[in-house]
Scaffold this motif. Structure first.
Motif, PDB file in Angstrom:
ATOM      1  N   ALA A 191       0.831  -1.205   0.000  1.00 52.35           N
ATOM      2  CA  ALA A 191       0.000   0.000   0.000  1.00 52.35           C
ATOM      3  C   ALA A 191       0.866   1.255   0.000  1.00 52.35           C
ATOM      4  N   VAL A 192       1.945   1.247   0.776  1.00 53.06           N
ATOM      5  CA  VAL A 192       2.861   2.388   0.793  1.00 53.06           C
ATOM      6  C   VAL A 192       3.482   2.593  -0.583  1.00 53.06           C
ATOM      7  N   LEU A 241      -5.041   5.207  -4.237  1.00 54.59           N
ATOM      8  CA  LEU A 241      -4.923   3.856  -3.687  1.00 54.59           C
ATOM      9  C   LEU A 241      -6.303   3.291  -3.410  1.00 54.59           C
ATOM     10  N   THR A 242      -6.622   2.195  -4.046  1.00 54.50           N
ATOM     11  CA  THR A 242      -7.887   1.503  -3.804  1.00 54.50           C
ATOM     12  C   THR A 242      -7.581   0.062  -3.392  1.00 54.50           C
ATOM     13  N   MET A 243      -8.542  -0.548  -2.726  1.00 59.94           N
ATOM     14  CA  MET A 243      -8.353  -1.930  -2.320  1.00 59.94           C
ATOM     15  C   MET A 243      -8.209  -2.839  -3.551  1.00 59.94           C
ATOM     16  N   ALA A 298      -5.015  -5.120  -4.181  1.00 61.69           N
ATOM     17  CA  ALA A 298      -5.147  -6.565  -4.379  1.00 61.69           C
ATOM     18  C   ALA A 298      -4.452  -7.002  -5.660  1.00 61.69           C
ATOM     19  N   ALA A 299      -4.602  -6.192  -6.714  1.00 57.43           N
ATOM     20  CA  ALA A 299      -3.944  -6.531  -7.977  1.00 57.43           C
ATOM     21  C   ALA A 299      -2.426  -6.509  -7.821  1.00 57.43           C
ATOM     22  N   ARG A 300      -1.901  -5.544  -7.077  1.00 53.69           N
ATOM     23  CA  ARG A 300      -0.461  -5.481  -6.848  1.00 53.69           C
ATOM     24  C   ARG A 300       0.039  -6.734  -6.126  1.00 53.69           C
ATOM     25  N   LEU A 301      -0.771  -7.240  -5.222  1.00 53.47           N
ATOM     26  CA  LEU A 301      -0.384  -8.398  -4.419  1.00 53.47           C
ATOM     27  C   LEU A 301      -0.761  -9.727  -5.074  1.00 53.47           C
ATOM     28  N   GLY A 302      -1.545  -9.658  -6.150  1.00 47.44           N
ATOM     29  CA  GLY A 302      -1.932 -10.871  -6.842  1.00 47.44           C
ATOM     30  C   GLY A 302      -2.985 -11.679  -6.114  1.00 47.44           C
ATOM     31  N   ARG A 360      -9.336   2.996   6.324  1.00 51.26           N
ATOM     32  CA  ARG A 360      -8.866   3.779   7.461  1.00 51.26           C
ATOM     33  C   ARG A 360      -7.811   3.004   8.249  1.00 51.26           C
ATOM     34  N   GLU A 361      -8.068   1.738   8.501  1.00 52.43           N
ATOM     35  CA  GLU A 361      -7.082   0.930   9.204  1.00 52.43           C
ATOM     36  C   GLU A 361      -5.831   0.741   8.351  1.00 52.43           C
ATOM     37  N   LEU A 362      -6.035   0.651   7.049  1.00 51.49           N
ATOM     38  CA  LEU A 362      -4.902   0.561   6.131  1.00 51.49           C
ATOM     39  C   LEU A 362      -4.026   1.800   6.260  1.00 51.49           C
TER      40      LEU A 362
END
Length: 227
Positions: A22-23, A34-36, A40-44, A58-60
């Motif tokens: 995320a950073v 930055l969207t979830m 998710a796509a970045r992390l696969g 917010r927690e992110l």
């Protein structure tokens, strides 16, 4: 086989990987971009996999801010003046690396690095410098106002200040009937900056020095000292 690989990827996913990814995305495009789904796509993984590690955006953000705090030096075994200077310079550098964090460092729920940082700074002011409590609070607020305010200015101003000053001078000449003659001191800024340049780091250190010198004088006249 693809399903097996994807499942293995999801199993390897953890909170630290989510936050670091995320950073990286926020560094590239800002927090607003930055969207979830993009994370998710970045992390696969599928977006729902992220919610096992962060409840919401917010927690992110809270976790991302904590990673920035973890980058800031809070030196020990040095005099308080050096420690505060190092902390301020390190914070500015961290915010340069992560401009999306400007204006967000003191929001949300603090994480462990955030708490450690704030506790270390207060310990420096109270224990090492010996400021009485109220003076320590004043000093902390003053330092943060300067650091965060400077970071915001550095984020929003043009990177090349002399070039931007020259551009604005040309705009004034074109748009104002009297040209630049009504603003001789602003004209001087353009002329002199073209000769000397403008360095944000130098400006930051100049202001920081004034603040620390002022705090040193205030410390000398403090009514009580805490050992």
């Amino acid at each position: 086989m693809q399903d097996t690989a994807a499942a293995a990827g999801r199993e390897r996913l953890n909170r630290a990987k989510v936050l670091h990814a995320a950073v990286e995305l926020a560094d590239e495009g800002g927090f607003e971009a930055l969207t979830m789904r993009r994370l998710a796509a970045r992390l696969g993984v599928v977006p729902m996999a992220l919610y096992k590690h962060v409840a919401d955006k917010r927690e992110l953000l809270d976790g991302m801010v904590d990673l920035v705090f973890a980058e800031v030096e809070a030196p020990v075994d040095v005099d308080w003046h050096t420690a505060m200077r190092t902390r301020a310079t390190s914070m500015r550098q961290a915010l340069l690396r992560h401009p999306w964090a400007v204006g967000r460092m003191e929001t949300g729920t603090p994480g462990p690095a955030n708490l450690h940082h704030h506790n270390a700074v207060m310990r420096c002011l109270r224990h090492d410098a010996g400021f009485p409590f109220r003076m320590a609070v004043h000093a902390y607020n003053l330092m943060d106002a300067y650091i965060y305010g400077f970071a915001l200015q550095e984020k929003t101003l043009a990177g090349d200040i002399p070039a931007e000053a020259a551009r604005r001078r040309e705009a004034v000449v074109e748009q104002q009937p009297s040209g630049i003659d009504d603003y001789p001191y602003l004209a001087e800024v353009v002329t002199e900056l073209a000769k000397t340049g403008f360095d944000f780091a130098d400006e930051f250190e100049f202001g920081l020095g004034l603040i620390l010198d002022g705090l040193s004088r205030m410390r000398q006249h403090a009514p009580t000292r805490t050992s």
